[in-house]
Structures are given as structure tokens and as C-alpha cells.
Design an enzyme around this catalytic site. Structure first.
Site, PDB file in Angstrom:
ATOM      1  N   PHE B 391     -30.197  16.778 -42.470  1.00  0.00           N
ATOM      2  CA  PHE B 391     -29.415  15.557 -43.116  1.00  0.00           C
ATOM      3  C   PHE B 391     -30.591  14.523 -43.221  1.00  0.00           C
ATOM      4  O   PHE B 391     -30.635  13.675 -43.905  1.00  0.00           O
ATOM      5  CB  PHE B 391     -28.291  15.070 -42.412  1.00  0.00           C
ATOM      6  CG  PHE B 391     -26.987  16.118 -42.920  1.00  0.00           C
ATOM      7  CD1 PHE B 391     -26.739  16.094 -44.242  1.00  0.00           C
ATOM      8  CD2 PHE B 391     -26.389  16.850 -41.963  1.00  0.00           C
ATOM      9  CE1 PHE B 391     -25.528  16.822 -44.632  1.00  0.00           C
ATOM     10  CE2 PHE B 391     -25.518  17.824 -42.228  1.00  0.00           C
ATOM     11  CZ  PHE B 391     -24.940  17.608 -43.693  1.00  0.00           C
ATOM     12  N   LYS B 397     -30.860   8.710 -49.246  1.00  0.00           N
ATOM     13  CA  LYS B 397     -29.572   8.087 -48.358  1.00  0.00           C
ATOM     14  C   LYS B 397     -30.356   7.085 -47.578  1.00  0.00           C
ATOM     15  O   LYS B 397     -30.002   5.781 -47.424  1.00  0.00           O
ATOM     16  CB  LYS B 397     -29.046   9.040 -47.461  1.00  0.00           C
ATOM     17  CG  LYS B 397     -27.973   8.425 -46.777  1.00  0.00           C
ATOM     18  CD  LYS B 397     -27.137   9.677 -45.730  1.00  0.00           C
ATOM     19  CE  LYS B 397     -27.804   9.867 -44.473  1.00  0.00           C
ATOM     20  NZ  LYS B 397     -26.959  10.648 -43.743  1.00  0.00           N
ATOM     21  N   TYR B 398     -31.436   7.541 -46.921  1.00  0.00           N
ATOM     22  CA  TYR B 398     -32.155   6.523 -45.891  1.00  0.00           C
ATOM     23  C   TYR B 398     -32.846   5.239 -46.537  1.00  0.00           C
ATOM     24  O   TYR B 398     -32.907   4.031 -45.935  1.00  0.00           O
ATOM     25  CB  TYR B 398     -32.876   7.184 -44.874  1.00  0.00           C
ATOM     26  CG  TYR B 398     -32.162   7.969 -43.832  1.00  0.00           C
ATOM     27  CD1 TYR B 398     -31.300   7.514 -42.889  1.00  0.00           C
ATOM     28  CD2 TYR B 398     -32.198   9.587 -44.242  1.00  0.00           C
ATOM     29  CE1 TYR B 398     -30.451   8.332 -42.132  1.00  0.00           C
ATOM     30  CE2 TYR B 398     -31.175  10.281 -43.130  1.00  0.00           C
ATOM     31  CZ  TYR B 398     -30.397   9.703 -42.285  1.00  0.00           C
ATOM     32  OH  TYR B 398     -29.504  10.350 -41.597  1.00  0.00           O
ATOM     33  N   GLU B 451     -24.238   6.067 -29.264  1.00  0.00           N
ATOM     34  CA  GLU B 451     -24.015   7.578 -29.661  1.00  0.00           C
ATOM     35  C   GLU B 451     -23.396   8.323 -28.536  1.00  0.00           C
ATOM     36  O   GLU B 451     -23.473   8.225 -27.276  1.00  0.00           O
ATOM     37  CB  GLU B 451     -25.663   8.433 -29.647  1.00  0.00           C
ATOM     38  CG  GLU B 451     -25.529   9.786 -30.279  1.00  0.00           C
ATOM     39  CD  GLU B 451     -24.644  10.074 -31.068  1.00  0.00           C
ATOM     40  OE1 GLU B 451     -24.935   9.456 -32.390  1.00  0.00           O
ATOM     41  OE2 GLU B 451     -23.905  10.932 -31.245  1.00  0.00           O
ATOM     42  N   ASP B 478     -18.327   6.881 -26.650  1.00  0.00           N
ATOM     43  CA  ASP B 478     -17.688   6.992 -27.886  1.00  0.00           C
ATOM     44  C   ASP B 478     -17.309   5.482 -28.160  1.00  0.00           C
ATOM     45  O   ASP B 478     -16.902   4.734 -27.452  1.00  0.00           O
ATOM     46  CB  ASP B 478     -16.243   7.561 -27.438  1.00  0.00           C
ATOM     47  CG  ASP B 478     -15.353   7.958 -28.800  1.00  0.00           C
ATOM     48  OD1 ASP B 478     -15.575   7.052 -29.703  1.00  0.00           O
ATOM     49  OD2 ASP B 478     -14.604   8.860 -28.885  1.00  0.00           O
ATOM     50  N   MET B 479     -17.545   5.213 -29.313  1.00  0.00           N
ATOM     51  CA  MET B 479     -17.518   3.865 -29.928  1.00  0.00           C
ATOM     52  C   MET B 479     -16.163   3.321 -29.835  1.00  0.00           C
ATOM     53  O   MET B 479     -15.772   1.933 -29.970  1.00  0.00           O
ATOM     54  CB  MET B 479     -18.327   3.651 -31.427  1.00  0.00           C
ATOM     55  CG  MET B 479     -17.479   4.491 -32.584  1.00  0.00           C
ATOM     56  SD  MET B 479     -18.268   4.292 -34.066  1.00  0.00           S
ATOM     57  CE  MET B 479     -19.342   5.496 -33.929  1.00  0.00           C
ATOM     58  N   GLU B 494     -23.172   5.578 -40.302  1.00  0.00           N
ATOM     59  CA  GLU B 494     -23.282   6.644 -41.256  1.00  0.00           C
ATOM     60  C   GLU B 494     -22.269   7.824 -40.975  1.00  0.00           C
ATOM     61  O   GLU B 494     -22.595   8.746 -40.467  1.00  0.00           O
ATOM     62  CB  GLU B 494     -24.624   7.263 -41.775  1.00  0.00           C
ATOM     63  CG  GLU B 494     -25.234   7.764 -40.355  1.00  0.00           C
ATOM     64  CD  GLU B 494     -26.603   8.558 -40.698  1.00  0.00           C
ATOM     65  OE1 GLU B 494     -26.515   9.022 -41.838  1.00  0.00           O
ATOM     66  OE2 GLU B 494     -27.319   8.715 -39.913  1.00  0.00           O
ATOM     67  N   GLU B 503     -14.636  12.290 -42.512  1.00  0.00           N
ATOM     68  CA  GLU B 503     -15.180  12.620 -41.203  1.00  0.00           C
ATOM     69  C   GLU B 503     -14.696  11.511 -40.201  1.00  0.00           C
ATOM     70  O   GLU B 503     -15.144  11.135 -39.297  1.00  0.00           O
ATOM     71  CB  GLU B 503     -16.512  12.570 -41.261  1.00  0.00           C
ATOM     72  CG  GLU B 503     -16.996  14.081 -42.036  1.00  0.00           C
ATOM     73  CD  GLU B 503     -18.586  14.251 -42.158  1.00  0.00           C
ATOM     74  OE1 GLU B 503     -19.304  13.624 -41.436  1.00  0.00           O
ATOM     75  OE2 GLU B 503     -18.985  15.316 -42.884  1.00  0.00           O
TER      76      GLU B 503
END
Lengths: 806, 806
Positions: B391, B397-398, B451, B478-479, B494, B503
Site C-alpha cells: 500500500f 494517495k500519499y 500505532e 489502541d487509539m 488513513e 474498515e
């Protein structure tokens, strides 16, 4: 014998007015009281107004509309917190439910909160209504309640959401049966001053078919009131049924989902439209006292249409729930009069009467209604004595055979040394009838009785020894293989199945015809298979679950023998929009014996079985929308002259009334096929064979007539789509299309069909309905019959079922 | 890279004219010769005229028509005996086939006897044609032939019988691939002097679409020639496709059944109608030299439409079979010119060009076309480094992210101590891009990188140590659960899937938004899911067989990520007959970040996930008949300002051209849904959630506009049905129905939509088409939109697929 259970509805007020004591609660007292009054079942709401108040305050006020947005953030946070607390852990307060004890709940039918809008346009209302319904059902399940009646769906537009929620409930609450409350009524009557609030059952001041204020949905009843100059109630009745069909389809025909039909409003006068409910799982019927009219003496009675509908509904063995019977709606008779009247309708129901009359098929078939049986294979399997015994009990069939033999023998008065051959004698009933016929005709004959079942052959020997003596010669063996000493004048056989040829009578008689003189008579001399498309949620579910009597291969790819009851024949008489349709029940094919002009080998047998292959393409007119689940198969046979056998529904009473031996055949379809009103169904069915077996394959396509419409927006810029199309006259050469093709090829209606008729004039195009959208329509365009759906091919290659030749 | 194989057709005459010698037969010589001429494949008939002669004499003459009935019984018996002998043991004579040796048959495509009428009206002709076809296929299988082209279906009326026979052949001949030959053409051109016999391939003097004499069938091409004043070729093109659809449906989408499209006749000029073939398994394309036109210099070229169609057909990687190239149809170029021209079309095909251009999705996705993949679940599963790597290769995308961060940072020039938080940093690409953006904006900022994947966290540590140093602070966890030391000005994530929210970006950002200042910026700030109905035999078969890349739960109840290629989007722009339809591809729902007016608990988290529930009811206009197999899902996201990401087919090139990271989502349907031309499809889709997971459910209904038609024969005696109905004008109150309901409730078109328009006049009723049948039609009746079909509910309760929150 009781067909219907009688229910009595108690409102929250009724419960409140009933004093409880230490021993019995109000609900238990009510349950006892209504039993004394002749009812079987108590029906009551599960929840109280307290629950409605809390839910409304919690869920509706947290929606954050204009009014509430003005409140300060803290108050809104508190409201939202309360709603979220409830969402995460839904629970009742004591005063929010009508029952708390197991003895109260025993045997009752409860009505879930009617005001829950499972099909609200607002996502949040729907979301919270779904949580509330799950909460109610979980509580009902806790109390061991078997049956819950759900709120009526209100919005055709959002009924898919209603259905999705019900499906979720069926999965999450495992044992409770759910019934969708559905009003069926004549919308035309709505204009004529129906009481504003006929749905007194649940104390709801609104009709179930009306929306909550502010819901931006055009509702069924709203629409029907605004409609003028419409062709009839057909469309609105379709909408009601369509909503049910969508719900049960989304719930995948769950067997715990049924219907509670609400007869609070006047029914339409065309019973044809009501027939569809016979194929649906109607478990409850709501019948408020206000539905009754007063007869001349002031006693409560029902309108003719409602009487007929209720009588016909006895096949469902429904629970009929009366309400308001103590409100003195009618001046005479009191509450007991309603109960007596409904019991009277039950007793006078045609199906109840037929079932209770000895000698009828309905009496004989008790317990076998809609029960799937694998067709017999008497050629491949040797039948048991008990099976013969059952079929020998049919007085009509053997009476017809005796008459046929009598007439044939009488017509052969001049023949000397008359010989009769019974091919497939079984335990001997036809031999006995042949002897009777000879005695009546005062004629002598030699009778050969051929039988291949070694066990039945023993019975034949016993009967010969005991009764028949020298008059009868027994021959043991397969009629397709053995040799007989001499040829007969009359060949008698009873090898017919429900579909005529499905027990391989054609193949067997191909062999047996060798025993017949060239000028001889075959009894039967011909038989014809008939078909009609049917709808039946019950049969679809039964076939799908693979439950068969004799443990045959399961599934939706094999025909079954079944006494049809919860069934609606979808076809109607009439030519259909294409003009090519046949009658309601149509002929597939026929077989004649002896075969005319047959080419045979030196032994008198056909070279191959190719000549017994058949196919038929049948076109049915479908007047009312329905879902096709399969085909009903029937047969009609000519035994001799005008004497026959028939299970054709419209002719059997004329040909062979009260004959018991054959139930119809049911050819299922794997996936239900939706058929709109005024559509056409084209069925293709094949009878196929190889050297070892015979089988059927079947398939269907659906068609509809549409007007040629310029595709809106298609290959035209949207901005320029405001114009009108000019219509062109159809000037087709009509000497050509007397063809059977009514498929997707252009089909000019409205064209001159002969020169004596005036040509269709050029028509002014009509206005587009919504000028903002630019819908084109050219009024002068001809109607076109187009395809709208199809089924899979069933039983290809005889994969799932075949009839063995060996 | 070759997309198409080139085939050369050799007739029986061509074979006869080629001398064989001891080493090589004529067929082998032909095969070698055409390879020298640039072809890949030899195509030839399997049988000779001798076979046709014998079959016709045997089977047609034994039918016993008038002529033959006069012959004596002995002769007829002999004929019948010969036919029956053949039927029981079908076999060829040496001179009846074109090939006998394995080396001849290797790699050839054969054409079965074109004159076999598998859809004859006569049961016997059909029966014997079926035996003959089985005989031919068995012989082809004996020679190891891989591909056989079947005779073209001729009769719409009897095509079900054709299909049934083909299905039987697919079962009885296990390895051979069968292709149905199907002419697609513009019927309007038939009147304009098309050569009488364009089907020179098989030496048959008849067009495949014509019948044998005496067959009482109205045939496709017959009809099209007689038709005048029709709206366009739409209907006949539908008939051709309808026949194919019925055949493959009856054959249950057998993967060994494909299409051989015959371009012998001129194609219609509207490519829209031709798009449907992109969703069908086109394996062969017949292209006779006569289809070519001469350019100014006399060289053979194709019409613009045929050029476009052939170029688009390269997605099928077809075998293009040329014929008659040595007949000197065109004055210049010789046989080689045709080969060169077709290869030129291949090279200039848009799909071939895109695939061969680096940086395009088509180039990137090679081998992944129509390949089903289970959607990633990055929340539940920790991705592998290789997945990140794939990816991260997406330059577009970036680039978009860097631009968005750059713009946001620029807009925040005045903010001191700027803080950026990257939520879900993965291996760090967004951190790197954020650093780039800061450098370009000449701005300093503190970056937090959050992350939860412990493995990726190691990579982040390495990059921090090697590249980023103190500028970046890593946070592991975990956010949705962890606490951050300070709130950010910009939150970058993202977490998007092919459908936007699939997702669980909404749920993750609900947790991460705590890290953002009340006035902060979320990148992305919103995203929208889009849907369109699609047809694709390939995807239907793939989903049905449960073949997925990552071995996820199989079936037709779960969405897949797939690079769509052999697909036709069925919807069109335009309001549809109801006027309520949206565009070709429609928005489902959106999510915004940060949520406006969100009510949160003391930790800053939502009380429940109820606010992330969504539903949409979409109405699609379907201009051309097709079979729906599923829905295509897309997303579009706004990163910041006017910078976005999009895989919406009509907008992606404007928003984020050549972005590689997302293929569309495919929501399959369990049973294909047939949609006629000018129908409407109503799709309902729900995004649902419980405490542990999120899932989608989906469902569809089909509708069609019909004219109100008096049900013929319904509740009227047939004899009295000759009269005409008088039409009544529709005078409906139109202040009311600006409603979204376009279902089975009456929908008055042609009514005055505002007072400025004239009322619909009372129209003269038209004539019934066939006075013998008495079809009523009232021309003045309004159009009504009625339901014609539906699907099951898919993935109820998240049963087959859900996205884990834990």
C-alpha cells in the site's frame, strides 16, 4: 371438532378494572372469566402506558430537534445519557408491563407495543424501536409466552427495515412465535365514513396504517383516501399483501413468523383477491365487535364477504380474537352472541362440513393436508399389502372401472369367447369388478390376471382358490416381458399416477398391449396431465425442509404427492394481455392406448421409448399479484366412452366425485417467483426418458405488458428532457403475427386486427407527470410484452428424482 | 502481450481443396499454414455434408408426414427401424467427420453441425437433434477437443428446450467447453440490404436466426424484418441477449458454457446497449471478411461501432475467428490485411493501453481483475509488513495526504507549538509525509505517531531512530483506549476502506478525536459511500464457488474487494419512470470528523456506537434489461479543503487519478435478479453495529411502470369480453404526492402536475388487438409503478461476515 380457537382481547383498562386478590392476579382472573364465557385464549397487551411514556420521552426527546436544541447542553447530555443507558441495558420497570408471573402468562397471546414504529423514516426512531421490541420479546420469552403479535407495518417505503428488525428478533429470541398484524380491507370503503378509530384493541388512538406525525412517508391508508377514479381496490390490497410478502421473504419464510389478519375494516367484495391469504400462514384473526353489523333483530352478524372469508379461513385453524364484545355495540345478545355467531360460522364452513362428512376426500385425507409424500413407484418397488388395502377402499374408482368394463362388454355383445386381461392385478380388485360387470351384462368371459409383485401374487392365488375358480387365469410376471397364451378383447389396467403418466402407465401398457387384439379395447383408453401455478408458503417450507412421509430424497427439485389445502392457484381464466393464455388449469399432454399407428418390433414391443417423450409450453394469465412456489399437477383419464376418472379441481365432481385414490402432484420451485397483477407465466415442462428411467424437468418465465416508454434521461441530456415525444401510429402488417410468440418481441396491441376495423389514430402525447424530472411518455405507442423474471431449470437430467423403468 | 487469440476458419471445402500426403492430413496442413499467416488457432466444422444428409433422411423422413404416410407400412417400418437403431447407438461413418486423428484435433476450435435445431417446435426434431449433438460432442471429446461452438439458437419461443439440451450435454460430456453462437446486430439495418447469407462460415445457406421451413415459430430475424415504426433496436437486441440469459440460467451459470458472438451483421450504433456483453463470458468472436468495409485505399477496415466494440472486448481475451479472408472481398491487402488490422485494434484498445502503461491501476492490478479478496480487517488483525509495503507504493494517495497536511498547516500559520497526531501510523508513511509538508510550509511541529500493531511499532522505532529523531513521539496502543499527553491541532489518519467506513474508520476516529483540540482539523474530514447495481456472470460464479484470496468465509453473503473488469453497471442516469431515481452511481451515507455536536462521556468517548448506524434506500433507473448479480461499492473522501481521495468511477480521475490503494467493494446477491429495460431498482442497505462488531445487510426490489389494464377475462365471461372499456381521466389531487413512494401504490403519470398545464383529455379507447381473445385496454389510464421482483435479505445479523471491533 374445533377448527378455530376463540380468543378474547383484554385491554390495559380491562386489567385495571379487574380487582386482584391474594390468590389470583387480575390477569389470571380475566383468563378464568373468559374461559367461562366460551373462549379458549386470553389476548392482552404486554406493556402499559407507563412504558410508552418513558420510551417516548427517552428516545424521541433525545433526537435533538429544533425545540430541544435550544435547551442547554447539560440537559441534553443528561437526556442522551439516559437514552444511551437504556440502549446498552434495556429493562422494564414493574409498572410498565401487564404481567410478571408465570401463571399469568400461561397460554396467553400478547400484543407487543403497537406504537413502536419499526418502519419509521427516521433512523433513530427505528433504531430505538428495534431495541424496545427486542426488550419486549425477551421479556415475553422470560415469561414463557408462545405467541406475540407485532405492531402493524405502516410504511411501504420502509417496510424492508421493519422486516429486517423482525428477522433479527426471530434470530435473537429463539422460541416465541411472532405474528405480523396486518389490516386487510377495502380501501374504497374508507371514504364512506368508517369509524375513525376502529383499532380499539390496543387503546391506540391511531390506525396502524397511519404514521406518527412528521414522518415523511406516504402511507397506505393516506394514499387510498386521496385516490379518486381508480380502477378498484386491487392496488391497495396488493400493497398490504406486498408488505407481508416482503417481510416474510426477508425473514426467509421463518416458520415462527405468521400473520394476524385484522378485520377491523370492511373487506373488499371481490373474494378473488382474498384467495391469496389461503396460501399464507394466518394464525390469528382480529375481529372487533365494531366489525359486526346488526341483523334485523339487533343481534351481531357479519357481512356476507366477511362470513365467506372467515368460513374459508377455517383451513388455517386460526385463533379468532374478539374484542369490545362487552361494550354493548349491538343492542341484542350481549357478549355471548359474538361467540355463538363465530362458532356458527365455523360449523357452517364448507371445509369443516366436508371434513366431517364421511366418504369425502376431505374426511379421508384428515391429517394429510399439505403433507408431502414421495410418489409411489409401483414398477420399481413391490407395494405392501396395506398400501393395496388403502387404495382398494376407494369406492368411486372401482365403481367407475366396473361401469367401464360393463359398457365395453355390452358393446362387445357379439364377440364370442370374450377374453379380458387385467394388467397389474395387484390383490385383485379389478378382477372382482370385471366379474361383477360380466354378471350384470349376463356375459361370460375368460379373465387373465397379470401381476409382477410376487407377494400380491400369493393373495391372488388365495382369491382364485376361494372365490374365482376357473373363471380367472393367473399369470405371474412383468407385463413388458412375459408372453400370454392368447390375445384379449379388453385390456384393463390401473397404472395411473396423480399426473397420469407418472407411475409409467405409458411404458407398461406399451408392453401389455401385445396381449390385446388389434381391434381390442384398452381401459383406460387415454389420460391427460394438467398443470396450474400455485402459491403456498407452507408447501415451500415443507419441501425445503425435505420432510417427506417415506423418507425419499429431500428438496425442492422433486415432485410430491400432496393433498393441497393451504394453497392458492395463481392463474385465472382469460387470454391474458397477450391474448395467448389458456385457462386457469391447462393440459400438458396426453397418452392414448392402444397407440395409433405404432411401429413395433417382431415381439410387438416399441424399438425405443422415444415416443413417450413429451413437452409442453403453457401460458397462464395471472390476475392478482402473488408469489409462485410451484405447480399443481392433476390428471384426467377416459376409461371407456364417457366414463372417466378425474382429479382436475374444476371437473372432478362431474367425472368421479368423492374419488379418494389420488392427491395432486406438487412440482416445487427452488426460489419463489414473484408475479405481479396481470402478468403472464410461461411454464415449460418436459417428460424425458433414457433406457433406465423416466423423469420430468420444469422451468418458468414471467412476462408483463408495458407501454413503450422513452427511457428517461437515457442518452439524452437531462436539461433537454422536458419535451414531449410525438407518438407514431403502429401500422404493423398483421397478416403475419397470429404467432404463439408473446415474448420480448414487440407485440402490437391496439393495431387494427383486420381491415374492417379503423386504424389506430395518431394520439396526442400526454403530459409528463413531473415536469421537473422530465418523464416521457408516448401514449400512442403499442403495448409490449416483456420478460420480468425466470426460475432455474428443475431436476435437470433427472438428477434429484426419476421414476425407474427397472 | 497478446490479449486476443486470432483464429482462422476453414470450411469443409477448404479442407477438401487441401491435398493431404502420407505425413500430414489436410487439417494438419491447414493448421500449419494459418500459423504461418499469423493466426493462433484453426477453427473448422466437425462434420461434413454426408452427416447432414444421413441425419435428415433418417430423422426427418421417419416423422411420418403426409408424403411418407402414403408409403407402405414396410418401408416406414424400415425407416423407423433405421432411426431407432441410430437413436439407441449413435455413431459416425468415416466420411461424416472432418477429423479422425489426435494430431488433427490438437488446439482446434470446432463448430458443431449448425443445422441442428435444438429449439425446433417439433418434439421429434428436437429429440433427434439432441441425440445428434451429444454424438458430436462425444466424438469431439474422444479427439481431445477443448472448445466446441454450438448451433445458434433460433427461436425465442423454444429456447428453453435448446437450453435444456445444452445443459444435458454439459453434464454428459465432462471436459469440453461449449460456446453458444449468438448473432448481435442492428435489426434496423436488416431492411437496408444486408447480404442474404452472411453466415458463410458453416456453408449453411440459412442465417442461424432463420427457421427450417414449416416450423411454426415467429423468429427473431423474421420479426425484425416485418417491424416498422418501432422505437429502436432495443427490443430485438434484448431478445438476443434474453436467449443467452435463459440458456446460461438453465445451465446454472456453468463455467464451461461461454459465448461465441457473431459479428457478421452490422452492430447497432448505440454502444450503451452493447455494454451488457462486457459482463458475459465472451470467449469467441466471429468476424467474417464480409463484415469489413473498404477504406479509401481499398483496404479492409471495420465500422466505428465495431472497432469500439472489438477494442472493448479485449478484456475478455477472446479468440477472434476470421473467415473468408482469402475470398478477395476487398481489393487491397490480401488475407494478411485482416490479421494486421485486428492486431492494430488490439494494440489501440484502451484497456490494453492502460494495462501496458506504468503507474495506472490497470497496470498495477494485472492478474487481480475480477479476483475476489476478503476485505482487510486492520483493526482485528495486525497487518504484515508486506501488506504495508504494497500500500505504501501508492504515490497518489500519499501525495494527496501531503498536500492536505501542507494546506492545513499553512492555514494554521498563526498557531504556535503546532501539534500533529497521526492515528494509525503503520510503518510511518504518513509521518514522513507530514514531515515533508512541514518542511515545505517552513513550519515546525511536534508529531505524535499512534500505532496499535506491535510489529509495525518496531518499524516505527527504527525509523524514529534513523530518520525522525525528536520531531516524532511514538505512542503504542489502541487509539480508542489510550491517553495522550496533549491534544493536537491536526489529526491525520488513513483508516478508510473501499466503501469508506468498512474498515471502521468511524469507530476508530470516535476514539482518536479525544487527541484533537476542539477547534482541530481531522484529515480526512469526511467520507461518503457510493453504490451501483452491477451484472457480472464472472463475479457471481466466483463468489458462489467461495474462491477468495485469503481463505475468508465463502459465499454470496459477504462483500469482497475486487478490481472490477468483466462487469456491467446496470443503472443509468435519469429520473426513471417514477421520476424518483438518482444518478447512475449513488451516495449511501457519509461520516464527518470531528463529529458535530457529539455527546461524549467524561473520557471523551461516545456512550454507545448507535450514532454510527446508517441506512440508505436508493432508487436506480435501469435503462437496458440485465441480470443483477450484486452491487459495486465505492468511496470518496475529503482529506482537507478541495483535496480528496476517490474511487468513484466517474470522478476518480478528477480527484485522485491513478491511485492504486483501493479496488471497489462487491456486495453479491444470492440469486440473480432479472431487471427489464426501463425498470427501477430499489436498494436498501444498512450499516449495523452491536458492541462487538459492525456489518452490512442489503436487499433489493424491482419495479416497472405499467398501464392500468382491465384484467382480461377476470370475473367477466369470456364471451362478453369483446367490448371496449371507456377510459376515465385521472383527476388526482397532486398537491399531495411529492412523496418518495413509487411502489405499488398508484402513481399517476400523465396527470397535470401543476395548474398551468392542461388536464389530461379523455381519450378514445383503443382497439383490442385480437378481437377473438378480447384483450381490454384503456388507453387513458395512468401509468402505475408495480413491483416485479425482489432479492433475499443478505448477511442478516452479520451472520456471514462482520468487521470486528475488538
Amino acid at each position: 371438532m374445533a377448527y378455530a380457537l376463540l380468543g378474547s382481547f383484554a385491554s390495559v383498562d380491562d386489567i385495571a378494572k379487574t380487582p386482584s386478590d391474594d390468590k389470583e392476579t387480575a390477569v389470571v382472573k380475566l383468563a378464568n372469566r373468559i374461559q367461562d364465557e366460551g373462549y379458549d385464549v386470553l389476548c392482552l397487551p404486554l406493556t402499559t402506558d407507563q412504558w410508552k411514556k418513558r420510551w417516548t420521552e427517552t428516545c424521541i426527546s433525545s433526537l435533538g430537534d429544533e425545540e430541544h436544541r435550544d435547551r442547554d447542553r447539560e440537559q441534553r447530555l443528561a437526556d442522551e445519557k439516559r437514552a444511551e443507558d437504556w440502549r446498552s441495558q434495556p429493562a422494564f420497570q414493574l409498572d410498565e408491563v401487564t404481567m410478571t408471573r408465570l401463571d399469568e402468562a400461561q397460554g396467553v397471546v400478547v400484543v407487543a407495543s403497537e406504537w413502536l414504529e419499526l418502519d419509521a423514516a427516521d433512523d433513530w426512531v427505528r433504531h430505538d424501536a428495534a431495541i424496545a421490541l427486542q426488550q419486549e420479546l425477551a421479556y415475553a420469552a422470560y415469561l414463557g409466552i408462545q405467541s406475540v403479535i407485532l405492531p402493524a407495518p405502516r410504511s411501504r417505503e420502509h417496510v424492508a427495515s421493519y422486516a429486517r428488525i423482525v428477522n433479527t428478533c426471530l434470530k435473537s429470541v429463539p422460541y416465541v412465535n411472532l405474528a405480523v398484524r396486518l389490516p386487510i380491507y377495502d380501501p374504497a370503503k374508507l371514504d364512506e365514513g368508517i369509524p375513525a378509530s376502529p383499532f380499539v384493541l390496543g387503546r391506540s388512538p391511531r390506525m396502524p396504517s397511519m404514521s406518527m406525525p412528521g414522518t415523511p412517508t406516504l402511507l397506505v391508508s393516506d394514499d387510498s383516501r386521496h385516490a379518486h377514479n381508480r380502477p378498484g381496490p386491487e392496488r391497495e390490497l396488493n400493497t398490504t399483501w406486498e408488505m407481508w410478502d416482503l417481510i416474510r421473504t426477508i425473514c426467509d419464510y421463518n416458520t415462527r413468523l405468521s400473520l394476524a389478519l385484522d378485520l377491523a375494516l370492511a373487506l373488499p367484495s371481490t373474494l378473488g383477491v382474498l384467495n391469496r391469504w389461503s396460501a399464507e400462514p394466518v394464525r390469528h384473526i382480529f375481529l372487533p365487535a365494531s366489525t359486526f353489523i346488526a341483523n334485523a333483530k339487533g343481534y351481531p352478524v357479519l357481512s356476507k364477504t366477511t362470513q365467506s372469508f372467515l368460513r374459508a379461513s377455517m383451513t388455517h385453524q386460526p385463533t379468532i380474537i374478539l374484542s369490545g364484545t362487552t361494550d354493548r355495540v349491538h343492542e341484542r345478545g350481549g357478549g355471548a352472541a359474538y361467540v355463538q355467531y363465530v362458532r356458527h360460522l365455523e360449523r357452517t364452513s364448507p371445509v369443516v362440513r366436508a371434513t366431517e362428512t364421511e366418504g369425502t376426500v376431505e374426511h379421508f385425507a384428515q391429517g394429510y393436508q399439505d403433507y408431502l409424500q414421495a410418489p409411489l413407484q409401483p414398477l420399481m418397488d413391490n407395494l405392501q399389502s396395506a398400501t393395496y388395502e388403502t387404495f382398494e377402499r376407494d369406492p368411486v374408482k372401482y365403481h367407475q372401472y366396473e361401469e367401464a368394463i360393463f359398457c365395453a362388454v355390452s358393446d362387445l355383445q357379439d364377440v364370442e369367447n370374450l377374453i379380458i386381461c387385467v394388467a397389474g392385478a395387484g390383490r385383485g380388485p379389478l378382477v372382482a369388478r370385471a366379474l361383477n360387470a360380466l354378471q350384470r351384462a349376463k356375459k361370460d368371459a375368460k379373465i387373465y390376471a397379470v401381476e409382477k409383485n410376487p407377494n400380491a401374487y400369493v393373495t391372488l392365488q388365495r382369491r382364485k382358490a376361494a372365490d374365482w375358480g376357473d373363471k380367472v387365469t393367473l399369470v405371474y410376471g412383468d407385463m413388458r416381458a412375459l408372453e400370454v397364451p392368447e390375445q384379449a378383447d379388453i385390456l384393463v389396467s390401473e397404472l395411473l399416477g396423480s399426473f397420469g403418466d407418472n407411475e409409467l402407465s405409458p411404458e407398461c401398457l406399451d408392453g401389455a398391449v401385445r396381449f390385446l387384439k388389434p381391434t381390442g379395447i384398452s381401459i383406460p383408453c387415454s389420460y391427460t396431465a394438467h398443470l396450474a401455478p400455485l402459491s403456498s408458503a407452507k408447501l415451500y417450507n415443507e419441501a425445503r425442509s425435505g420432510a417427506t412421509a417415506s423418507g425419499s430424497p429431500a428438496g425442492l427439485e422433486t415432485p410430491y404427492v400432496v393433498m393441497l389445502q393451504a394453497v392458492n392457484i395463481l392463474s385465472g381464466d382469460g387470454p391474458g394481455v397477450s391474448g395467448a393464455c389458456g385457462p386457469r388449469i391447462q393440459e400438458c399432454w396426453s397418452f392414448e392406448h392402444p397407440r395409433k399407428d405404432a411401429l413395433l418390433d417382431e415381439r410387438g414391443l416399441p424399438f425405443s421409448n422415444s415416443h413417450n417423450v413429451r413437452s409442453a409450453r403453457l401460458k397462464f394469465h395471472i390476475p392478482h399479484a402473488g408469489v409462485m412456489h410451484g405447480l399443481a399437477g392433476y390428471f384426467e383419464a377416459v376409461l371407456y366412452g364417457t366414463i372417466g376418472l378425474s382429479i382436475h379441481p374444476e371437473r372432478k365432481d362431474h367425472v368421479s366425485k368423492d374419488m379418494l385414490s389420488w392427491f395432486p402432484l406438487f412440482f416445487p420451485f427452488r426460489e419463489p417467483l414473484y408475479l405481479p397483477s396481470n402478468s403472464e407465466l410461461h411454464v415449460t415442462i418436459w417428460r424425458l426418458t433414457n433406457t433406465r428411467q423416466v423423469w420430468y424437468e420444469w422451468h418458468a418465465e414471467a412476462f408483463l405488458a408495458v407501454q413503450a416508454i422513452a427511457a428517461p434521461g437515457w442518452e439524452k441530456p437531462r436539461s433537454s428532457s422536458l419535451g414531449l415525444l410525438s407518438a407514431t401510429p403502429s401500422l404493423q402488417d398483421l397478416s403475419m403475427p397470429s404467432s404463439p410468440l408473446i415474448d420480448a418481441v414487440d407485440m402490437p396491441f391496439g393495431s387494427p386486427s383486420d381491415t374492417a376495423m379503423p386504424a389506430t389514430p395518431v394520439r396526442e402525447p400526454s403530459m409528463a407527470r413531473d415536469s421537473g424530472h422530465g418523464v416521457h411518455r408516448a401514449r400512442g405507442e403499442p403495448l409490449t410484452v416483456i420478460k420480468i423474471g425466470q426460475t432455474n431449470l428443475h431436476n435437470p437430467g433427472g438428477r434429484s428424482s426419476w421414476i425407474g423403468l427397472e
